[in-house]
Design an enzyme around this catalytic site. Structure first.
Site, PDB file in Angstrom:
ATOM      1  N   GLY A 233      -0.100 -11.098   0.523  1.00 35.01           N
ATOM      2  CA  GLY A 233      -1.080 -11.120  -0.555  1.00 35.01           C
ATOM      3  C   GLY A 233      -0.963  -9.937  -1.502  1.00 35.01           C
ATOM      4  N   HIS A 234      -1.752  -9.990  -2.566  1.00 33.86           N
ATOM      5  CA  HIS A 234      -1.691  -9.014  -3.651  1.00 33.86           C
ATOM      6  C   HIS A 234      -2.036  -7.604  -3.178  1.00 33.86           C
ATOM      7  CE1 HIS A 234      -6.084  -8.454  -4.165  1.00 33.86           C
ATOM      8  NE2 HIS A 234      -6.164  -9.706  -3.752  1.00 33.86           N
ATOM      9  N   ASP A 235      -1.368  -6.630  -3.757  1.00 33.69           N
ATOM     10  CA  ASP A 235      -1.650  -5.205  -3.548  1.00 33.69           C
ATOM     11  C   ASP A 235      -1.417  -4.740  -2.110  1.00 33.69           C
ATOM     12  OD1 ASP A 235      -2.839  -4.085  -6.193  1.00 33.69           O
ATOM     13  OD2 ASP A 235      -3.888  -5.981  -5.897  1.00 33.69           O
ATOM     14  N   VAL A 253      -4.471  -6.437  -0.206  1.00 28.53           N
ATOM     15  CA  VAL A 253      -4.950  -5.067  -0.054  1.00 28.53           C
ATOM     16  C   VAL A 253      -4.815  -4.581   1.394  1.00 28.53           C
ATOM     17  CG1 VAL A 253      -6.727  -3.467  -0.849  1.00 28.53           C
ATOM     18  CG2 VAL A 253      -6.695  -5.771  -1.760  1.00 28.53           C
TER      19      VAL A 253
END
Length: 328
Positions: A233-235, A253
């Site tokens: 997932g993102h970040d 995250v």
């Protein structure tokens, strides 16, 4: 993300058609979500229980939906919808590029490019790299020397891949974040403006999906190895020398420190840290941060030795029940 030039608080308020509190000349030099903010950044908050976290964070400009006391050295933008206006701010300074962009890549010595490869603008491919048939390489992508990009790989805009990497067929790097805000009519999407940064000597298997950061970077460290069919997932930040097996799902995250092993079907929820050298066994569900140097197993992840003792105790339970029944 950093702006190409600072913007005053007054100008930002004018752009978003909202009020501001603080010095008119207060400068915004970048923007980020709360988990990645730095001094000079603009961030947003629209839920009262998170006000303090935002107001005391490293961010020096806060887009908020209520007039509150301005912390020293900071500025506020007062908006009736901070989520919407954070998107507006991001899109103004980093507008989405049209999907039909086509450019001519800068190719180093000995680069090999297959048939039907499409390049965006500003692509750089270093010496000795190879690009397989039917790949799509987005705008401002940088591929390091001697890296192999197999057939049918898609690299979205602003992807950096180090040297001596291997990306398997069907993999997609840089997809949009799975990040939405519930509305009465449906769900609004958080616009994705970040990047994916892949280190050196990284192997990524077939049919993996790695989302780019919302306003910062998704990162994979040197010498990390990914199997097929993995979602990141993102970040998320993955350290060096990690090993991730097939069908692992990692939410946004997440911080995974160096030399972590994640075995097949493990699932990692958002916004947590897995410490250096941890081993997460197959099908383990991780709902909270884990200390490094330990092994974990179970739908609710606990330390491996403790889980094995629990399983051993469960096997004894039927005999224990029969003994109790005889006594009664």
């Amino acid at each position: 993300m950093k702006l190409s030039a600072p913007v005053s608080l007054e100008k930002a308020a004018h752009l978003l058609d909202c009020e501001f509190a603080g010095p008119a000349h207060h400068l915004v030099t970048g923007f980020n979500e709360i988990h990645r903010v730095e001094p000079g950044d603009l961030t947003f908050v629209d839920v009262e229980k998170y006000y303090e976290k935002a107001l005391t964070s490293a961010a020096t400009t806060i887009l908020i939906n209520k007039q509150v006391e301005v912390p020293m050295g900071k500025g506020l933008l007062i908006s009736d919808d901070p989520f919407r206006d954070f998107n507006r701010f991001n899109e103004h300074f980093f507008p989405r590029q049209p999907l039909d962009q086509v450019g001519k890549p800068v190719l180093g010595a000995g680069v090999k490019v297959g048939n039907n490869v499409v390049f965006g603008k500003g692509v750089v491919i270093e010496e000795g790299a190879e690009i397989g048939h039917n790949c799509v390489i987005g705008n401002h992508v940088h591929i390091g020397s001697n890296s192999l990009i197999h057939a049918n790989v898609t690299l979205y805009d602003h992807i950096t891949i180090g040297h001596d990497c291997c990306i398997g067929s069907g993999t997609v790097l840089g997809g949009e974040a799975f990040y939405f805000k519930a509305r009465p009519y449906g769900r609004d999407k958080m616009l994705t403006k970040g990047r994916v940064i892949v280190g050196n000597h990284v192997d990524i298997g077939c049919n993996c999906t790695i989302d780019r950061g919302v306003t910062a970077d998704t990162m994979i460290g040197d010498w990390t190895k990914l199997d097929n069919l993995i979602q990141i997932g993102h970040d998320t930040i993955i350290g060096k020398k990690c090993v991730i097996a097939s069908q692992v799902g990692i939410a946004g995250v997440v911080t995974i420190e160096d030399e972590v092993s994640l075995w097949g079907h493990a699932g990692i929820t958002q916004d947590l840290t897995i410490g250096k050298g941890a081993v997460v066994m197959g099908k383990t569900g991780v709902q909270s941060s884990l200390e490094g140097g330990k092994k974990y197993l179970g739908m609710m992840a606990v330390e491996l030795r403790h889980r094995l003792r629990m399983e051993a105790a469960l096997k004894k339970l039927p005999d224990l029940i029969r003994k109790i029944e005889r006594l009664t």
